[in-house]
Design a protein around this motif. Structure first.
Motif, PDB file in Angstrom:
ATOM      1  N   CYS A  75      23.517 -14.936  20.893  1.00 41.99           N
ATOM      2  CA  CYS A  75      23.072 -13.693  20.282  1.00 41.99           C
ATOM      3  C   CYS A  75      24.036 -13.281  19.171  1.00 41.99           C
ATOM      4  O   CYS A  75      25.207 -13.011  19.421  1.00 41.99           O
ATOM      5  CB  CYS A  75      22.989 -12.615  21.360  1.00 41.99           C
ATOM      6  SG  CYS A  75      22.310 -11.066  20.772  1.00 41.99           S
ATOM      7  N   ASP A  76      23.515 -13.259  17.934  1.00 45.34           N
ATOM      8  CA  ASP A  76      24.317 -12.861  16.776  1.00 45.34           C
ATOM      9  C   ASP A  76      23.348 -12.519  15.651  1.00 45.34           C
ATOM     10  O   ASP A  76      22.250 -13.075  15.587  1.00 45.34           O
ATOM     11  CB  ASP A  76      25.254 -13.992  16.348  1.00 45.34           C
ATOM     12  CG  ASP A  76      26.354 -13.505  15.431  1.00 45.34           C
ATOM     13  OD1 ASP A  76      27.429 -13.157  15.952  1.00 45.34           O
ATOM     14  OD2 ASP A  76      26.132 -13.470  14.216  1.00 45.34           O
ATOM     15  N   ILE A  77      23.735 -11.622  14.761  1.00 49.08           N
ATOM     16  CA  ILE A  77      22.832 -11.244  13.673  1.00 49.08           C
ATOM     17  C   ILE A  77      22.793 -12.274  12.545  1.00 49.08           C
ATOM     18  O   ILE A  77      21.875 -12.285  11.742  1.00 49.08           O
ATOM     19  CB  ILE A  77      23.167  -9.848  13.089  1.00 49.08           C
ATOM     20  CG1 ILE A  77      24.593  -9.792  12.555  1.00 49.08           C
ATOM     21  CG2 ILE A  77      22.929  -8.775  14.106  1.00 49.08           C
ATOM     22  CD1 ILE A  77      24.911  -8.535  11.775  1.00 49.08           C
ATOM     23  N   ASP A  78      23.774 -13.159  12.499  1.00 48.68           N
ATOM     24  CA  ASP A  78      23.856 -14.168  11.443  1.00 48.68           C
ATOM     25  C   ASP A  78      23.037 -15.403  11.839  1.00 48.68           C
ATOM     26  O   ASP A  78      23.459 -16.216  12.668  1.00 48.68           O
ATOM     27  CB  ASP A  78      25.324 -14.541  11.218  1.00 48.68           C
ATOM     28  CG  ASP A  78      25.528 -15.521  10.077  1.00 48.68           C
ATOM     29  OD1 ASP A  78      24.541 -16.115   9.601  1.00 48.68           O
ATOM     30  OD2 ASP A  78      26.691 -15.704   9.681  1.00 48.68           O
ATOM     31  N   LYS A  79      21.856 -15.549  11.255  1.00 50.50           N
ATOM     32  CA  LYS A  79      20.946 -16.643  11.632  1.00 50.50           C
ATOM     33  C   LYS A  79      21.512 -18.020  11.277  1.00 50.50           C
ATOM     34  O   LYS A  79      21.265 -18.992  11.986  1.00 50.50           O
ATOM     35  CB  LYS A  79      19.580 -16.449  10.977  1.00 50.50           C
ATOM     36  CG  LYS A  79      18.837 -15.267  11.554  1.00 50.50           C
ATOM     37  CD  LYS A  79      17.484 -15.086  10.915  1.00 50.50           C
ATOM     38  CE  LYS A  79      16.797 -13.870  11.501  1.00 50.50           C
ATOM     39  NZ  LYS A  79      15.503 -13.614  10.889  1.00 50.50           N
TER      40      LYS A  79
ATOM     41  N   LEU B 280      23.903 -18.793  14.016  1.00 54.77           N
ATOM     42  CA  LEU B 280      23.135 -19.149  15.218  1.00 54.77           C
ATOM     43  C   LEU B 280      22.717 -20.613  15.175  1.00 54.77           C
ATOM     44  O   LEU B 280      22.846 -21.345  16.156  1.00 54.77           O
ATOM     45  CB  LEU B 280      21.887 -18.272  15.353  1.00 54.77           C
ATOM     46  CG  LEU B 280      22.072 -16.843  15.822  1.00 54.77           C
ATOM     47  CD1 LEU B 280      20.743 -16.095  15.777  1.00 54.77           C
ATOM     48  CD2 LEU B 280      22.645 -16.797  17.222  1.00 54.77           C
TER      49      LEU B 280
ATOM     50  N   CYS C 116      18.003 -18.356  20.992  1.00 55.05           N
ATOM     51  CA  CYS C 116      18.772 -17.577  20.019  1.00 55.05           C
ATOM     52  C   CYS C 116      18.137 -16.209  19.813  1.00 55.05           C
ATOM     53  O   CYS C 116      16.912 -16.090  19.745  1.00 55.05           O
ATOM     54  CB  CYS C 116      18.840 -18.327  18.691  1.00 55.05           C
ATOM     55  SG  CYS C 116      19.738 -19.875  18.795  1.00 55.05           S
TER      56      CYS C 116
ATOM     57  N   VAL D 243      18.777 -12.259  17.683  1.00 59.77           N
ATOM     58  CA  VAL D 243      19.521 -11.450  16.717  1.00 59.77           C
ATOM     59  C   VAL D 243      19.708 -10.029  17.241  1.00 59.77           C
ATOM     60  O   VAL D 243      20.369  -9.217  16.624  1.00 59.77           O
ATOM     61  CB  VAL D 243      18.835 -11.429  15.325  1.00 59.77           C
ATOM     62  CG1 VAL D 243      18.903 -12.806  14.686  1.00 59.77           C
ATOM     63  CG2 VAL D 243      17.419 -10.923  15.406  1.00 59.77           C
ATOM     64  N   SER D 244      19.142  -9.742  18.405  1.00 61.09           N
ATOM     65  CA  SER D 244      19.247  -8.426  19.013  1.00 61.09           C
ATOM     66  C   SER D 244      19.760  -8.562  20.438  1.00 61.09           C
ATOM     67  O   SER D 244      19.226  -9.364  21.220  1.00 61.09           O
ATOM     68  CB  SER D 244      17.863  -7.755  19.016  1.00 61.09           C
ATOM     69  OG  SER D 244      17.828  -6.692  19.924  1.00 61.09           O
TER      70      SER D 244
ATOM     71  N   LEU E  22      25.865  -6.173  16.296  1.00 55.72           N
ATOM     72  CA  LEU E  22      24.464  -6.538  16.493  1.00 55.72           C
ATOM     73  C   LEU E  22      23.541  -5.425  16.008  1.00 55.72           C
ATOM     74  O   LEU E  22      22.986  -4.671  16.801  1.00 55.72           O
ATOM     75  CB  LEU E  22      24.194  -6.832  17.978  1.00 55.72           C
ATOM     76  CG  LEU E  22      25.011  -7.955  18.596  1.00 55.72           C
ATOM     77  CD1 LEU E  22      24.836  -7.986  20.103  1.00 55.72           C
ATOM     78  CD2 LEU E  22      24.602  -9.282  17.987  1.00 55.72           C
ATOM     79  N   ASN E  23      23.401  -5.299  14.703  1.00 58.91           N
ATOM     80  CA  ASN E  23      22.498  -4.305  14.109  1.00 58.91           C
ATOM     81  C   ASN E  23      22.678  -2.907  14.696  1.00 58.91           C
ATOM     82  O   ASN E  23      21.763  -2.317  15.252  1.00 58.91           O
ATOM     83  CB  ASN E  23      21.037  -4.747  14.264  1.00 58.91           C
ATOM     84  CG  ASN E  23      20.700  -5.914  13.386  1.00 58.91           C
ATOM     85  OD1 ASN E  23      21.288  -6.096  12.324  1.00 58.91           O
ATOM     86  ND2 ASN E  23      19.762  -6.737  13.823  1.00 58.91           N
TER      87      ASN E  23
END
Length: 167
Positions: A6-10, A13, A35, A37-38, A57-58
């Motif tokens: 889990c990470d906001i950077d695709k 990921l 994977c 992003v939230s 995380l956003n």
């Protein structure tokens, strides 16, 4: 083995997912990675064996997500991935298994995964495809394996599973 990342950077990921797949292949492990992003996406899930969790995380931070996981009784190991060194001590509050700096993850990930498997010992979840079903068993529940051409018979205490994969 089921792993959540889990990470906001695709892009990150994708890179960490590829590295884990290579590690799994080199060590003859089955790894299924999901994977996100939230962080909220993994809070209700209890079926992960390992979680990689970013900090930013956003608008939510990974520590709050980890606290929420622990409050819900999810005890699987969590590895934090961030370049924020000021949070390292705070990760102990949620019994983090490890912490990797994003800038050093390529050098540290394999060592941390080695440590994870050493700590798990010989009893770990084993995901087996038998027919159309995917079944999770612990390795200590397996009495013995039997080769049958391109299939494998997995003998348990009360039943035998047949997998279309070789040993």
């Amino acid at each position: 083995m089921k792993i959540a990342i889990c990470d906001i950077d695709k892009i990150f990921l994708s890179k960490i997912k590829d590295t884990i797949y290579k590690y799994a292949a080199a060590n003859r492990l089955e790894a299924v990675e999901e994977c996100y992003v939230s962080g909220e996406s993994i809070v209700g899930r209890k079926d992960y064996n390992l979680i990689f969790l970013g900090y930013d995380l956003n608008g939510k931070n990974g520590l709050k997500i980890a606290e929420n996981l622990r409050e819900r009784g999810i005890s699987c190991p969590i590895i934090f991935v961030s370049d924020r060194t000021d949070i390292i001590l705070e990760t102990f509050r949620v019994q983090a298994f490890g912490f990797i700096l994003k800038s050093q993850w390529e050098q540290k990930l394999n060592t941390l995964l080695d440590d994870f498997f050493k700590k798990m010992g010989t009893d770990y979840p084993l995901w087996v495809k038998s027919g159309e079903d995917i079944i999770c068993l612990n390795t200590e529940d397996v009495y013995y394996l039997e080769a049958d051409n391109k299939r494998c018979h997995i003998h348990l205490k009360d039943k035998t599973l047949i997998s279309n994969r070789t040993m």
